[in-house]
Write a protein that holds these residues in place. Structure first.
Motif, PDB file in Angstrom:
ATOM      1  N   LYS A  59      11.244  34.760  44.511  1.00  0.00           N
ATOM      2  CA  LYS A  59      10.573  35.631  45.373  1.00  0.00           C
ATOM      3  C   LYS A  59      10.893  36.966  45.506  1.00  0.00           C
ATOM      4  O   LYS A  59      12.001  37.161  45.340  1.00  0.00           O
ATOM      5  CB  LYS A  59      10.348  34.736  46.749  1.00  0.00           C
ATOM      6  N   ASP A  60       9.931  37.997  45.585  1.00  0.00           N
ATOM      7  CA  ASP A  60      10.504  39.110  45.656  1.00  0.00           C
ATOM      8  C   ASP A  60      11.331  39.726  46.676  1.00  0.00           C
ATOM      9  O   ASP A  60      12.072  40.705  46.417  1.00  0.00           O
ATOM     10  CB  ASP A  60       8.960  40.164  45.633  1.00  0.00           C
ATOM     11  N   ALA A  61      11.421  39.096  47.800  1.00  0.00           N
ATOM     12  CA  ALA A  61      12.311  39.345  48.949  1.00  0.00           C
ATOM     13  C   ALA A  61      13.752  39.096  48.360  1.00  0.00           C
ATOM     14  O   ALA A  61      14.873  39.667  48.919  1.00  0.00           O
ATOM     15  CB  ALA A  61      11.961  38.679  50.000  1.00  0.00           C
ATOM     16  N   ARG A  62      13.904  37.994  47.238  1.00  0.00           N
ATOM     17  CA  ARG A  62      15.316  37.699  46.854  1.00  0.00           C
ATOM     18  C   ARG A  62      15.964  38.499  45.661  1.00  0.00           C
ATOM     19  O   ARG A  62      16.791  37.965  45.001  1.00  0.00           O
ATOM     20  CB  ARG A  62      15.206  36.113  46.661  1.00  0.00           C
ATOM     21  N   LEU A  63      15.044  39.252  45.035  1.00  0.00           N
ATOM     22  CA  LEU A  63      15.316  40.064  43.901  1.00  0.00           C
ATOM     23  C   LEU A  63      16.529  41.058  44.202  1.00  0.00           C
ATOM     24  O   LEU A  63      16.469  41.672  45.399  1.00  0.00           O
ATOM     25  CB  LEU A  63      14.198  40.928  43.284  1.00  0.00           C
ATOM     26  N   VAL A  95       0.773  43.360  46.178  1.00  0.00           N
ATOM     27  CA  VAL A  95       0.369  42.206  46.585  1.00  0.00           C
ATOM     28  C   VAL A  95       1.422  41.437  47.165  1.00  0.00           C
ATOM     29  O   VAL A  95       2.538  41.237  46.578  1.00  0.00           O
ATOM     30  CB  VAL A  95      -0.321  41.421  45.761  1.00  0.00           C
ATOM     31  N   LYS A  96       1.260  40.751  48.285  1.00  0.00           N
ATOM     32  CA  LYS A  96       2.324  39.924  49.066  1.00  0.00           C
ATOM     33  C   LYS A  96       1.286  38.502  49.169  1.00  0.00           C
ATOM     34  O   LYS A  96       0.294  38.576  49.765  1.00  0.00           O
ATOM     35  CB  LYS A  96       2.956  40.371  50.190  1.00  0.00           C
ATOM     36  N   PRO A  97       2.047  37.222  49.256  1.00  0.00           N
ATOM     37  CA  PRO A  97       3.523  37.116  48.784  1.00  0.00           C
ATOM     38  C   PRO A  97       3.347  36.910  47.229  1.00  0.00           C
ATOM     39  O   PRO A  97       2.094  36.961  46.624  1.00  0.00           O
ATOM     40  CB  PRO A  97       3.571  35.625  49.318  1.00  0.00           C
ATOM     41  N   GLN A  98       4.405  37.211  46.735  1.00  0.00           N
ATOM     42  CA  GLN A  98       4.555  37.011  45.399  1.00  0.00           C
ATOM     43  C   GLN A  98       6.131  36.639  44.979  1.00  0.00           C
ATOM     44  O   GLN A  98       6.781  36.627  45.887  1.00  0.00           O
ATOM     45  CB  GLN A  98       4.301  38.298  44.631  1.00  0.00           C
ATOM     46  N   ALA A  99       6.238  36.230  43.710  1.00  0.00           N
ATOM     47  CA  ALA A  99       7.395  35.894  43.068  1.00  0.00           C
ATOM     48  C   ALA A  99       7.326  36.828  41.721  1.00  0.00           C
ATOM     49  O   ALA A  99       6.434  37.091  41.252  1.00  0.00           O
ATOM     50  CB  ALA A  99       7.641  34.358  42.811  1.00  0.00           C
ATOM     51  N   GLU A 100       8.543  36.622  40.905  1.00  0.00           N
ATOM     52  CA  GLU A 100       8.644  37.573  39.751  1.00  0.00           C
ATOM     53  C   GLU A 100       9.392  36.507  38.808  1.00  0.00           C
ATOM     54  O   GLU A 100      10.370  35.783  39.048  1.00  0.00           O
ATOM     55  CB  GLU A 100       9.613  38.786  39.881  1.00  0.00           C
ATOM     56  N   ASN A 101       8.758  36.505  37.689  1.00  0.00           N
ATOM     57  CA  ASN A 101       9.475  35.499  36.482  1.00  0.00           C
ATOM     58  C   ASN A 101      10.316  36.583  36.027  1.00  0.00           C
ATOM     59  O   ASN A 101      10.125  37.604  35.518  1.00  0.00           O
ATOM     60  CB  ASN A 101       8.381  34.973  35.278  1.00  0.00           C
ATOM     61  N   LEU A 102      11.466  35.933  35.771  1.00  0.00           N
ATOM     62  CA  LEU A 102      12.618  36.708  35.105  1.00  0.00           C
ATOM     63  C   LEU A 102      13.175  35.929  33.687  1.00  0.00           C
ATOM     64  O   LEU A 102      13.639  34.714  34.086  1.00  0.00           O
ATOM     65  CB  LEU A 102      13.863  37.142  36.100  1.00  0.00           C
ATOM     66  N   VAL A 103      13.264  36.400  32.826  1.00  0.00           N
ATOM     67  CA  VAL A 103      13.679  35.593  31.646  1.00  0.00           C
ATOM     68  C   VAL A 103      14.874  36.524  31.064  1.00  0.00           C
ATOM     69  O   VAL A 103      14.662  37.804  30.541  1.00  0.00           O
ATOM     70  CB  VAL A 103      12.826  35.407  30.484  1.00  0.00           C
ATOM     71  N   ARG A 104      16.248  35.947  30.970  1.00  0.00           N
ATOM     72  CA  ARG A 104      17.302  36.708  30.392  1.00  0.00           C
ATOM     73  C   ARG A 104      17.865  35.966  29.442  1.00  0.00           C
ATOM     74  O   ARG A 104      17.825  34.729  29.307  1.00  0.00           O
ATOM     75  CB  ARG A 104      18.315  36.662  31.556  1.00  0.00           C
ATOM     76  N   LEU A 105      18.453  36.721  28.381  1.00  0.00           N
ATOM     77  CA  LEU A 105      19.354  36.081  27.468  1.00  0.00           C
ATOM     78  C   LEU A 105      20.740  36.814  27.606  1.00  0.00           C
ATOM     79  O   LEU A 105      20.751  38.032  27.458  1.00  0.00           O
ATOM     80  CB  LEU A 105      18.682  36.651  25.951  1.00  0.00           C
ATOM     81  N   ASN A 106      21.775  36.087  27.827  1.00  0.00           N
ATOM     82  CA  ASN A 106      23.035  36.622  28.151  1.00  0.00           C
ATOM     83  C   ASN A 106      23.284  37.661  28.925  1.00  0.00           C
ATOM     84  O   ASN A 106      23.580  38.926  28.664  1.00  0.00           O
ATOM     85  CB  ASN A 106      23.727  37.051  26.705  1.00  0.00           C
ATOM     86  N   GLY A 107      22.311  37.761  30.054  1.00  0.00           N
ATOM     87  CA  GLY A 107      22.214  38.768  31.098  1.00  0.00           C
ATOM     88  C   GLY A 107      21.331  39.637  30.896  1.00  0.00           C
ATOM     89  O   GLY A 107      20.849  40.508  31.862  1.00  0.00           O
ATOM     90  N   ARG A 108      20.748  39.972  29.649  1.00  0.00           N
ATOM     91  CA  ARG A 108      19.689  40.922  29.463  1.00  0.00           C
ATOM     92  C   ARG A 108      18.526  40.386  29.613  1.00  0.00           C
ATOM     93  O   ARG A 108      17.845  39.323  29.248  1.00  0.00           O
ATOM     94  CB  ARG A 108      19.882  41.309  27.973  1.00  0.00           C
ATOM     95  N   LEU A 109      17.630  41.044  30.339  1.00  0.00           N
ATOM     96  CA  LEU A 109      16.341  40.956  30.810  1.00  0.00           C
ATOM     97  C   LEU A 109      15.325  41.029  29.683  1.00  0.00           C
ATOM     98  O   LEU A 109      15.200  42.240  29.240  1.00  0.00           O
ATOM     99  CB  LEU A 109      15.877  41.765  31.942  1.00  0.00           C
ATOM    100  N   VAL A 110      14.497  39.894  29.018  1.00  0.00           N
ATOM    101  CA  VAL A 110      13.780  39.941  27.769  1.00  0.00           C
ATOM    102  C   VAL A 110      12.328  39.787  28.146  1.00  0.00           C
ATOM    103  O   VAL A 110      11.607  39.959  27.428  1.00  0.00           O
ATOM    104  CB  VAL A 110      14.252  39.179  26.930  1.00  0.00           C
ATOM    105  N   ALA A 111      12.144  39.269  29.475  1.00  0.00           N
ATOM    106  CA  ALA A 111      10.778  39.015  30.029  1.00  0.00           C
ATOM    107  C   ALA A 111      10.664  39.117  31.292  1.00  0.00           C
ATOM    108  O   ALA A 111      11.558  38.621  32.061  1.00  0.00           O
ATOM    109  CB  ALA A 111      10.148  37.991  29.333  1.00  0.00           C
TER     110      ALA A 111
END
Length: 198
Positions: free
Chosen positions: A24-28, A60-76
């Motif tokens: 969720k965006d508040a937890r980023l 826009v609220k509410p929302q969440a964010e997909n985070l995809v990481r490889l060894n800590g690097r954000l790739v998507a």
């Protein structure tokens, strides 16, 4: 480069090596926001000043964010949004999403897994429809393969930055989460999703 991300080994990562998280965006964290901003600037350099000014920027609220990481690097990354809208006499819960995969990691199934995860989460949250808008033919082909259908009813939103009603640009692809909803909304002359774009 991919090999550098996983160390000096020339072994390419498998899907199990990627960490998929929906926050969720508040937890980023500040790191999440900084990494998303860097990925957005790399993908859309013409909007660099907007991203630099606003850091993590979303209407826009509410929302969440997909985070995809490889060894800590954000790739998507990609937004995951929801709201309830009026359709005729009743209301439905809709979800929308966007996806951005680093150029180096495209074609490896990351986007597909993000879409499947979004569908699963929308179902869990009681969604009736999930959609995305695109002008990208690769995304359109993937959406169709996953069971999305092209939606031709005009979708309008009240532009958050201009305050005017605008028609959603690009092709709209819908996935029915609750049977019968698609048939019902296909009979409408237009849909208004409220403030947007989602």
């Amino acid at each position: 480069h991919i090999a550098e991300v996983i160390g000096s080994s020339p072994i390419l990562p498998t899907m199990r090596d990627f960490e998929f998280v929906l926050k969720k965006d508040a937890r980023l964290s500040e790191k999440d926001k900084k990494d998303m901003k860097a990925l957005l600037i790399a993908a859309y350099p013409r909007f660099k000043n907007v991203y630099l000014k606003n850091e993590y920027f979303s209407f826009v609220k509410p929302q969440a964010e997909n985070l995809v990481r490889l060894n800590g690097r954000l790739v998507a990354t990609g937004k995951f949004l929801w709201r309830t809208i009026a359709i005729g006499e009743h209301k439905i819960k809709i979800f929308a999403f966007g996806i951005l995969v680093d150029k180096e990691f495209r074609g490896k199934g990351i986007g597909k897994k993000m879409i499947v995860n979004n569908i699963r989460e929308a179902k869990k949250m009681g969604g009736e429809i999930i959609y995305s808008t695109t002008s990208n033919p690769i995304f359109a082909k993937l959406a169709k393969k996953l069971g999305f259908v092209k939606f031709n009813v005009p979708v309008y939103y009240k532009s958050i930055d201009r305050g005017k009603n605008r028609r959603e640009a690009g092709q709209i692809w819908l996935f029915e989460l609750k049977k019968g909803v698609l048939a019902e909304i296909n009979g409408l002359s237009k849909i208004n999703i409220g403030t947007g774009p989602l």
